[in-house]
Design an enzyme around this catalytic site. Structure first.
Site, PDB file in Angstrom:
ATOM      1  CG  ASP A  17       4.685  -2.617  11.647  1.00  0.00           C
ATOM      2  OD1 ASP A  17       4.924  -1.393  11.669  1.00  0.00           O
ATOM      3  OD2 ASP A  17       3.674  -3.091  11.090  1.00  0.00           O
ATOM      4  CB  SER A  18       9.058   1.276  11.849  1.00  0.00           C
ATOM      5  OG  SER A  18       9.112   1.415  13.264  1.00  0.00           O
TER       6      SER A  18
ATOM      7  CG  ASP B 269       2.978  -1.153  15.207  1.00  0.00           C
ATOM      8  OD1 ASP B 269       1.921  -0.581  15.498  1.00  0.00           O
ATOM      9  OD2 ASP B 269       3.866  -0.636  14.505  1.00  0.00           O
TER      10      ASP B 269
ATOM     11  CE  LYS C 136       1.180   1.979  15.763  1.00  0.00           C
ATOM     12  NZ  LYS C 136       0.957   1.657  14.315  1.00  0.00           N
TER      13      LYS C 136
ATOM     14  CD  GLU D 239      -0.453   0.075   9.623  1.00  0.00           C
ATOM     15  OE1 GLU D 239      -0.883  -0.069   8.462  1.00  0.00           O
ATOM     16  OE2 GLU D 239       0.759   0.137   9.902  1.00  0.00           O
TER      17      GLU D 239
ATOM     18  CD  GLU E  71       2.856   6.624   9.044  1.00  0.00           C
ATOM     19  OE1 GLU E  71       3.950   6.512   8.455  1.00  0.00           O
ATOM     20  OE2 GLU E  71       2.355   5.706   9.720  1.00  0.00           O
TER      21      GLU E  71
END
Length: 263
Positions: free
Chosen positions: A44-45, A83, A112, A114, A181
């Site tokens: 999602d970056s 993501d 993925k 978080e 991260e």
């Protein structure tokens, strides 16, 4: 890559071969990156690198599905992780519904998510229902607003213990690997050694089981800022600007198209 990785081969790589993960957002770059990367992450970056937003939070599920389809088309032999964007896994039920949408509408191999121990029940619910999950602990970009910025993790003994607990919880929930991260290197090393699944670092030192970078960062294409943990392997922005400037010069001076470019 000569053969597409599987969940099993990724898990078996721990302690044998560091994993190479890199982000990809479109078919063109996915095809170029797939030759060297073990795993392509549709991060999602992209909301920052390509949509010009200040963080990842406004990325949508449909946006992620669109880009994941593009990456899958460009790199059909690559292991691809999508993501799950902010707000799509608030509950285990919504997480499953949205992850199913990703799986049904793309060829992604995994999603993925978080979060650590607080998200372990969601990871377990997904893995129990046939969704492969890559975890993500440490600095969480989707939590940047609530935490007041990007803050390195593992600076205190309490944070280190929390990260260890997070990693073990995500492993026990059934994740096949995880990203860590923005974490102090010594703590990230301890985390990697504490679990049996690969821990892939970004800004977490060298003593983990692999590395991931945003491709536009490592190719020097994104100029807004460069995180401390990024190494630029190419001055991409300058090269592109020079090429475009040369094209513009030749157009304005009637040097392009030349005879060899004309029917």
């Amino acid at each position: 890559m000569s053969k597409k990785l599987t969940i099993s081969s990724i898990k078996k790589s721990k302690g044998v071969k560091p994993l190479v993960m890199i982000t990809a957002y479109d078919a063109l770059f996915a095809s170029l990156l797939s030759e060297s990367a073990d795993i392509l992450l549709v991060g999602d970056s992209l909301n920052m690198s390509f949509a010009g937003k200040k963080d990842t939070i406004s990325a949508t599920l449909q946006q992620m599905i669109y880009h994941t389809n593009a990456v899958c088309a460009g790199a059909p032999e690559s292991f691809i992780v999508c993501d799950m964007p902010f707000g799509t896994y608030v509950t285990k039920e919504s997480a499953l519904e949205n992850a199913i949408e990703v799986f049904q509408n793309t060829s992604a191999d995994s999603v993925k998510i978080e979060g650590g121990a607080d998200k372990a029940h969601i990871v377990k619910y997904l893995t129990d229902n046939g969704i492969a999950v890559c975890g993500h602990i440490g600095l969480l970009p989707q939590s940047v607003r609530s935490e007041g910025g990007y803050k390195v993790k593992g600076r205190t003994e309490t944070e280190a213990k929390e990260l260890l607990a997070d990693a073990k919880a995500i492993e026990e929930a059934g994740a096949f690997c995880m990203v860590i991260e923005g974490t102090k290197a010594d703590v990230a090393k301890e985390v990697a050694q504490s679990v049996s699944i690969p821990v892939i670092g970004i800004g977490a030192g060298a003593d983990v089981d692999g590395q991931v970078l945003v491709f536009s960062d490592m190719l020097g294409l994104f100029e807004a800022f460069t995180p401390k943990f990024v190494k630029k392997y190419l001055d991409g922005a300058s090269l592109v600007k020079e090429a475009v400037a040369q094209y513009a010069h030749e157009v304005t001076n009637k040097k392009f198209p030349a005879e060899e470019h004309t029917y």
